[in-house]
Design an enzyme around this catalytic site. Sequence first.
Site, PDB file in Angstrom:
ATOM      1  N   ASP A 135      -9.508  16.428 -15.388  1.00 41.57           N
ATOM      2  CA  ASP A 135      -9.781  14.899 -15.103  1.00 41.57           C
ATOM      3  C   ASP A 135      -9.347  15.181 -16.919  1.00 41.57           C
ATOM      4  O   ASP A 135     -10.218  15.317 -17.663  1.00 41.57           O
ATOM      5  CB  ASP A 135     -11.341  14.154 -15.517  1.00 41.57           C
ATOM      6  CG  ASP A 135     -11.758  12.891 -14.988  1.00 41.57           C
ATOM      7  OD1 ASP A 135     -10.403  12.555 -15.925  1.00 41.57           O
ATOM      8  OD2 ASP A 135     -11.884  12.487 -14.717  1.00 41.57           O
ATOM      9  N   ARG A 139       0.981  -1.074   0.012  1.00 42.61           N
ATOM     10  CA  ARG A 139       0.437  -0.363  -0.056  1.00 42.61           C
ATOM     11  C   ARG A 139       0.974   1.475  -0.089  1.00 42.61           C
ATOM     12  O   ARG A 139       0.515   1.875  -0.440  1.00 42.61           O
ATOM     13  CB  ARG A 139      -0.905   0.098   1.346  1.00 42.61           C
ATOM     14  CG  ARG A 139      -1.490   1.465   1.055  1.00 42.61           C
ATOM     15  CD  ARG A 139      -3.325   1.347   1.889  1.00 42.61           C
ATOM     16  NE  ARG A 139      -2.800   0.551   3.558  1.00 42.61           N
ATOM     17  CZ  ARG A 139      -2.504   1.261   4.481  1.00 42.61           C
ATOM     18  NH1 ARG A 139      -2.070   2.769   4.428  1.00 42.61           N
ATOM     19  NH2 ARG A 139      -2.310   0.385   6.255  1.00 42.61           N
ATOM     20  N   LYS A 195      -9.804   3.389 -18.843  1.00 47.00           N
ATOM     21  CA  LYS A 195     -10.606   3.462 -20.158  1.00 47.00           C
ATOM     22  C   LYS A 195      -9.461   2.691 -21.026  1.00 47.00           C
ATOM     23  O   LYS A 195      -9.004   2.023 -21.462  1.00 47.00           O
ATOM     24  CB  LYS A 195     -11.273   4.296 -20.407  1.00 47.00           C
ATOM     25  CG  LYS A 195     -11.750   5.483 -19.190  1.00 47.00           C
ATOM     26  CD  LYS A 195     -13.386   3.969 -18.323  1.00 47.00           C
ATOM     27  CE  LYS A 195     -13.495   4.635 -17.253  1.00 47.00           C
ATOM     28  NZ  LYS A 195     -15.367   3.573 -17.059  1.00 47.00           N
ATOM     29  N   TYR A 253     -18.639  13.984 -14.287  1.00 45.32           N
ATOM     30  CA  TYR A 253     -19.466  12.415 -14.566  1.00 45.32           C
ATOM     31  C   TYR A 253     -19.370  12.443 -13.582  1.00 45.32           C
ATOM     32  O   TYR A 253     -19.323  12.505 -12.868  1.00 45.32           O
ATOM     33  CB  TYR A 253     -18.032  11.507 -14.862  1.00 45.32           C
ATOM     34  CG  TYR A 253     -17.557  10.382 -14.542  1.00 45.32           C
ATOM     35  CD1 TYR A 253     -19.080   9.371 -15.220  1.00 45.32           C
ATOM     36  CD2 TYR A 253     -16.908  10.043 -12.990  1.00 45.32           C
ATOM     37  CE1 TYR A 253     -19.063   8.217 -14.751  1.00 45.32           C
ATOM     38  CE2 TYR A 253     -17.280   7.658 -12.704  1.00 45.32           C
ATOM     39  CZ  TYR A 253     -18.683   7.592 -13.193  1.00 45.32           C
ATOM     40  OH  TYR A 253     -18.820   6.280 -12.378  1.00 45.32           O
TER      41      TYR A 253
HETATM   42  N1  PLP Z   1     -13.535  10.039 -14.860  1.00 45.92           N
HETATM   43  C1  PLP Z   1     -13.859  10.195 -15.767  1.00 45.92           C
HETATM   44  C2  PLP Z   1     -13.957  11.047 -16.322  1.00 45.92           C
HETATM   45  C3  PLP Z   1     -15.318   8.606 -15.830  1.00 45.92           C
HETATM   46  O1  PLP Z   1     -15.760   8.396 -17.380  1.00 45.92           O
HETATM   47  C4  PLP Z   1     -14.784   7.687 -15.068  1.00 45.92           C
HETATM   48  C5  PLP Z   1     -15.432   6.503 -15.169  1.00 45.92           C
HETATM   49  O2  PLP Z   1     -16.517   6.627 -16.314  1.00 45.92           O
HETATM   50  C6  PLP Z   1     -14.290   8.012 -13.517  1.00 45.92           C
HETATM   51  C7  PLP Z   1     -13.790   9.544 -14.122  1.00 45.92           C
HETATM   52  C8  PLP Z   1     -14.105   7.057 -12.901  1.00 45.92           C
HETATM   53  O3  PLP Z   1     -13.291   5.612 -13.466  1.00 45.92           O
HETATM   54  P1  PLP Z   1     -13.167   4.166 -12.268  1.00 45.92           P
HETATM   55  O4  PLP Z   1     -14.445   3.903 -12.726  1.00 45.92           O
HETATM   56  O5  PLP Z   1     -12.228   3.754 -13.092  1.00 45.92           O
HETATM   57  O6  PLP Z   1     -13.576   4.723 -11.081  1.00 45.92           O
END
Ligand code: PLP
Length: 395
Positions: free
Chosen positions: A186, A61, A211, A115
């Site tokens: 992001d 960790r 992703k 999101y």
């Molecule tokens: N940020 C964006 C733009 C996303 O589309 C997503 C998930 O779809 C996340 C963060 C969160 O990612 P995770 O599902 O890996 O926690």
Amino acid sequence: MKPTRPGLATRCAHAGAPRPADGVNAPFSPPIVQSSLFALGSAAEAEELFTGKRPGYAYSRFGNPTVERLAEAIADLEGGAGALVTSSGNAAVLCAVMAALEGRRGPLVTHPDIYGGSFELLQILAEVGRVPVQTVEATDDAAWLAAVAGAGAVLVETPSNPLMRLVDLAATTAAARPGGAPVIVDNTVATPCNQLPITQGADWVVHSTTKYLNGHSDMIGGCVVKREPLTPANRRIHKNLGGTVNALDAWLVLRGLRTFPLRLAAHNRNGAAVAAWLRVHPAVAQVHYAGDPAHPQAGIFRRQMAHGGSLLSFELRGGAAAATRFLDRLRLIVHAVSLGGLESLATRPAMTSHRGMPPEARARAGVADGLVRLSVGVEDLDDLLADLEQALATD
Ligand code: PLP
């Protein structure tokens, strides 16, 4: 002659490769160090390790060799000085927000069309943790820039998921600078192939590595990149929030990075072609795609993005009923959440990724019940268009 920095494809093809310190005969693919703990040696050696006099590992960790390779590779791709790897994109957003707000006064400023999972996370931080969160429409330039100027920290998602709205990164980071608010971007949807927020003044970049960076829809992960070197305080937050990733999942992202630019070239090509095709289809009322020449923020796109990518959303003339019918008729494109994998995926955000948002917040964000989101994969374009055509047909 000054050595030139290798290009993105070269760096990705060698992601995680051995360094001179690994010695001769080191494996080219990094070992998956699947261990929670590491032998500390003598009491004196343990003391050296824990006081930072000697590099090494104690507990996964706190740090793990495979995970560290991934952190270095992603920091390099984004042009940051360091990175922290997390167990999900949401864990990355949480870690970055906590690190950015540390020692700051003022609210976390963000915009409503982020999101759904990030929106819910900030709601929990506000309700349970009493973190002040201010949500301001980023398309309202005057209100947005004024809020950013007085912020404790700023969280931006551009392009936003699923409406593909853009936030002007250069203007936002310039407005944040005098007040000292760190700006977190992001970059999950754009990826470092299509947008480099640090070159636009961002302080932190976050990703859901689930992703495009991993790209194979077979793990959940995230990462946080910092423009400046990470501090012990940043590492303390990361390690104690507990959202650290396991070695196998870190290795899967490293493996995905090897083909990242190749995959993105195919995603970009198909994304632009599908968006253009949908735009002139009689059943489609509106297409939201960052690279659309008629995008209302095309000027921002040209300044900060190299390509529109492969995520888009659209509204059908028949509204929610037509969207349900469309999803039910798909044969090749998979009805599933997530994005950024090799396979094309379609979903209705109001029913899935943004379901946890209160309906009025969804309406404020512009996520209509009939909105369909499409993550365009790397299949043959003709096959994708044929599937879309038959699913949209009104026979
Ligand atoms: N940020 C964006 C733009 C996303 O589309 C997503 C998930 O779809 C996340 C963060 C969160 O990612 P995770 O599902 O890996 O926690």
